[in-house]
Design a protein around this motif. Structure first.
Motif, PDB file in Angstrom:
ATOM      1  N   VAL A 363     -16.787  10.853  -6.728  1.00 53.50           N
ATOM      2  CA  VAL A 363     -17.067  11.757  -5.611  1.00 53.50           C
ATOM      3  C   VAL A 363     -18.133  12.785  -5.979  1.00 53.50           C
ATOM      4  CG1 VAL A 363     -16.108  13.453  -4.011  1.00 53.50           C
ATOM      5  CG2 VAL A 363     -14.770  11.447  -4.655  1.00 53.50           C
ATOM      6  N   LEU A 364     -17.838  13.641  -6.956  1.00 55.10           N
ATOM      7  CA  LEU A 364     -18.741  14.755  -7.245  1.00 55.10           C
ATOM      8  C   LEU A 364     -20.095  14.272  -7.762  1.00 55.10           C
ATOM      9  CD1 LEU A 364     -16.356  17.443  -8.777  1.00 55.10           C
ATOM     10  CD2 LEU A 364     -16.800  16.839  -6.393  1.00 55.10           C
ATOM     11  N   LYS A 365     -20.091  13.320  -8.700  1.00 56.77           N
ATOM     12  CA  LYS A 365     -21.358  12.827  -9.232  1.00 56.77           C
ATOM     13  C   LYS A 365     -22.186  12.139  -8.147  1.00 56.77           C
ATOM     14  CE  LYS A 365     -23.133  12.276 -12.633  1.00 56.77           C
ATOM     15  NZ  LYS A 365     -24.356  12.993 -13.100  1.00 56.77           N
ATOM     16  N   LYS A 366     -21.521  11.393  -7.285  1.00 58.31           N
ATOM     17  CA  LYS A 366     -22.227  10.712  -6.205  1.00 58.31           C
ATOM     18  C   LYS A 366     -22.920  11.715  -5.295  1.00 58.31           C
ATOM     19  CE  LYS A 366     -21.524   7.171  -2.661  1.00 58.31           C
ATOM     20  NZ  LYS A 366     -20.552   6.240  -2.052  1.00 58.31           N
ATOM     21  N   CYS A 367     -22.250  12.813  -5.018  1.00 54.86           N
ATOM     22  CA  CYS A 367     -22.822  13.833  -4.133  1.00 54.86           C
ATOM     23  C   CYS A 367     -23.900  14.643  -4.838  1.00 54.86           C
ATOM     24  CB  CYS A 367     -21.719  14.751  -3.630  1.00 54.86           C
ATOM     25  SG  CYS A 367     -20.458  13.893  -2.671  1.00 54.86           S
ATOM     26  N   LEU A 368     -23.709  14.905  -6.121  1.00 50.38           N
ATOM     27  CA  LEU A 368     -24.722  15.638  -6.883  1.00 50.38           C
ATOM     28  C   LEU A 368     -25.988  14.800  -7.041  1.00 50.38           C
ATOM     29  CD1 LEU A 368     -22.438  17.229  -9.613  1.00 50.38           C
ATOM     30  CD2 LEU A 368     -23.774  18.488  -7.919  1.00 50.38           C
ATOM     31  N   ASP A 369     -25.837  13.503  -7.256  1.00 55.32           N
ATOM     32  CA  ASP A 369     -27.001  12.630  -7.431  1.00 55.32           C
ATOM     33  C   ASP A 369     -27.816  12.494  -6.159  1.00 55.32           C
ATOM     34  OD1 ASP A 369     -26.426  12.216 -10.054  1.00 55.32           O
ATOM     35  OD2 ASP A 369     -25.512  10.239  -9.791  1.00 55.32           O
ATOM     36  N   ARG A 370     -27.217  12.759  -5.018  1.00 54.98           N
ATOM     37  CA  ARG A 370     -27.943  12.685  -3.749  1.00 54.98           C
ATOM     38  C   ARG A 370     -28.241  14.067  -3.175  1.00 54.98           C
ATOM     39  NH1 ARG A 370     -28.383   7.767  -1.275  1.00 54.98           N
ATOM     40  NH2 ARG A 370     -27.449   6.052  -2.422  1.00 54.98           N
ATOM     41  N   SER A 371     -28.060  15.077  -3.993  1.00 52.15           N
ATOM     42  CA  SER A 371     -28.398  16.466  -3.633  1.00 52.15           C
ATOM     43  C   SER A 371     -27.629  16.974  -2.419  1.00 52.15           C
ATOM     44  CB  SER A 371     -29.912  16.615  -3.390  1.00 52.15           C
ATOM     45  OG  SER A 371     -30.641  16.239  -4.540  1.00 52.15           O
TER      46      SER A 371
END
Length: 603
Positions: A363-371
């Motif tokens: 969840v968090l990494k996926k959202c961080l990677d897409r800004s």
């Protein structure tokens, strides 16, 4: 490729607020081969790398490629990328050989399911041909004698297509070339393991920069770039300005904060304020941004990429974690949250996630990677930031998915009110729930900003209209419409026939006191009371002390009096038949006061 029209037009709006970012990138470019500029959608990444391009183009061979308008799935477009690149680096012989070798323009198949229905996987024949073409370009770069800086803008489109692996292969190979540097702008962060690859996040602009963009859009649109830069050194509020007048300063401060660091929001706000001879005032725009910011800054008569509701696209790209964002939206106040909070919400929202590590990865990494989320270190700990515009976009998507049911309508109202409250806080205002829930009260509260005074709900309602003001004033003064407005006649002695008034103490001075009062039917009545004076108080005709007369007060309490017959219509001048005294009408209850009338002569 090359110096495209988009780069030449980059100076339409003055570049402000990124001076420190530019210094950092110029320093990094001396050490790194490839730089990724990433950040929120429409945060100004394109403008930023265009500025770098402008600074470098006179001394280096700079090549510009924007994928925004290209058809990624069209083999002809992809083929043209390679031809354009070879043309820009003056590789004439290599270009000729390339055209002979790849005469089919990458449309080698066209019949398989992957060609007919483009998706994340590329046709095997097409994939093989493109990789061969990339290796040809890399081999050509080894022979180039001059340094090249290659700018890639809007690579999100490529990263979301079947060409992603091919593009990453090119980036991986390009960092090995001594004469090639790449500058990339994207919301999506490509991950390269090369030591010479650097990532840099572009943050929202500060309020000062947003104010300058708003000022330029409103006041300096006709100036040339050189004059713009001079005018923007210090934003001033002058009476001759079109929008930046001194009386508008509190409104413009609120607008700046509600733009939340987005250049596009500031530009669109300036356009709305200056169109149609100023139809929308700064106060109007504050109300719009509080109540419907996304829709207000996304008019349907502007290009889709210039609408603020473009932020729904990144949210669409993470539909797999939509339940996480929905849960986060319901419980989050503001735009910052701790990592522990986010992890807890992710575990509760996703049945497939059981541990903190999985919540962070899926969840968090996926959202961080897409800004969609950004991370910031403050005071020794980390916190996540979810931009307010993205939060509203996610709420819009949730509303669209659940609109038919009655429950969703209630949830929608709650969510709208919640975002209104948050926008009010962002704007630096202090409006309570009563104001936000009443459109007229909100409008009046915003209009009151020009006087720089705190506004409460009861103050706003008192200002809605003259009639309302009188009504509320009378209600405050009379309580439940049963309080008495008193007008005392004092120190006026009259002769009273003792024979007709045996109960009166002849040793006491005699006075006649008159008062106004309001009956239960809201009729204005005039009454008189015969009274006598004692040492410290007034007594009525029955000898009882009249309350409140020991010390004359502004608001004497009601008391019993002897009615005096009057004539005349209620609400107009009332005439005292016995004494022929005229009393002026009271159209609205005056403040409490104590006054005396003229002496009343004996009949």
């Amino acid at each position: 490729m090359g110096e495209s029209d988009s780069v030449q037009n980059a100076q339409e709006w003055t570049f402000v607020g990124r001076e420190e970012d530019i210094k950092h990138i110029k320093k990094v470019m001396l050490e790194k081969k490839s730089i990724l500029i990433f950040g929120l959608t429409k945060i100004g990444k394109t403008k930023f790398i265009k500025q770098i391009y402008t600074l470098l183009k006179d001394n280096k061979n700079c090549i510009w490629k924007d994928f925004e308008l290209d058809d990624i799935d069209d083999g002809d477009d992809v083929y043209e990328w390679f031809i354009e690149f070879l043309t820009e680096i003056d590789a004439v012989e290599e270009k000729s050989r390339f055209e002979k070798k790849f005469s089919s323009k990458f449309n080698v198949c066209g019949t398989c399911d992957k060609c007919k229905n483009p998706g994340p996987d590329l046709c095997l024949q097409k994939d093989k041909m493109i990789k061969t073409a990339i290796n040809t370009i890399i081999a050509t770069l080894k022979k180039v004698g001059k340094e090249i800086v290659l700018f890639f803008d809007n690579i999100d489109k490529v990263m979301n297509s079947s060409l992603k692996d091919n593009f990453l292969h090119f980036l991986q190979q390009s960092v090995k070339q001594t004469k090639l540097r790449t500058v990339i702008a994207s919301c999506i962060k490509p991950k390269l393991t090369a030591k010479v690859f650097e990532s840099y996040e572009l943050k929202p602009l500060n309020d000062e920069a947003i104010r300058k963009i708003l000022y330029e859009t409103c006041e300096c649109r006709e100036l040339c770039p050189e004059n713009n830069e001079e005018a923007l050194k210090k934003v001033t509020y002058l009476s001759e300005c079109l929008v930046f007048k001194p009386k508008n300063e509190p409104y413009l401060d609120a607008i700046v904060k509600l733009c939340e660091g987005l250049p596009l929001a500031a530009i669109m706000s300036g356009m709305l304020l200056t169109e149609d001879d100023g139809l929308l005032t700064p106060g109007d725009l504050v109300e719009i941004l509080i109540c419907m910011r996304l829709a207000g800054l996304s008019p349907d008569n502007c290009p889709p990429e210039d609408r603020l509701n473009i932020y729904k696209r990144p949210m669409d790209e993470v539909k797999g974690v939509a339940s996480f964002f929905n849960s986060l939206n319901k419980g989050l106040d503001g735009t910052t949250l701790s990592i522990d909070t986010a992890v807890s919400v992710a575990i509760n929202a996703q049945e497939s996630i059981d541990t903190e590590a999985m919540a962070k990865l899926k969840v968090l990494k996926k959202c961080l990677d897409r800004s969609i989320l950004s991370i910031e270190k403050l005071s020794g700990h980390h916190q996540l930031i979810w931009h307010g515009i993205l939060r509203e976009s996610q709420a819009d998507l949730l509303i669209l998915n659940t609109l038919p049911s009655d429950e969703s309508v209630s949830q929608t109202k709650e969510m709208v009110l919640k975002f209104m409250k948050e926008n009010v806080i962002k704007a630096g205002l202090d409006f309570d729930d009563d104001i936000l829930q009443d459109p007229k009260s909100l409008e009046q509260a915003i209009k009151s900003l020009s006087i720089h005074s705190p506004v409460q709900a009861q103050d706003v309602k008192r200002q809605l209209s003259i009639s309302d003001e009188h009504y509320l004033a009378s209600k405050e003064f009379m309580g439940d419409l049963k309080s008495t407005v008193v007008k005392d006649v004092k120190d006026k002695e009259v002769d009273i026939d003792l024979e007709t008034n045996p109960d009166m103490d002849s040793k006491c001075s005699k006075k006649l006191e008159s008062r106004y009062s309001v009956s239960e039917d809201n009729e204005l009545e005039f009454e008189m009371i015969y009274c006598t004076t004692s040492e410290n108080s007034l007594k009525d005709t029955h000898g009882a002390n009249i309350p409140g007369t020991e010390q004359i007060a502004d608001n004497p309490p009601p008391y019993t009096t002897l009615p005096l017959e009057t004539s005349g219509a209620s609400g107009f001048n009332k005439e005292n038949d016995m004494n022929k005294n005229l009393f002026e009408p009271i159209y609205s209850p005056p403040p409490s006061y104590h006054s005396s009338t003229e002496d009343i002569p004996n009949n």
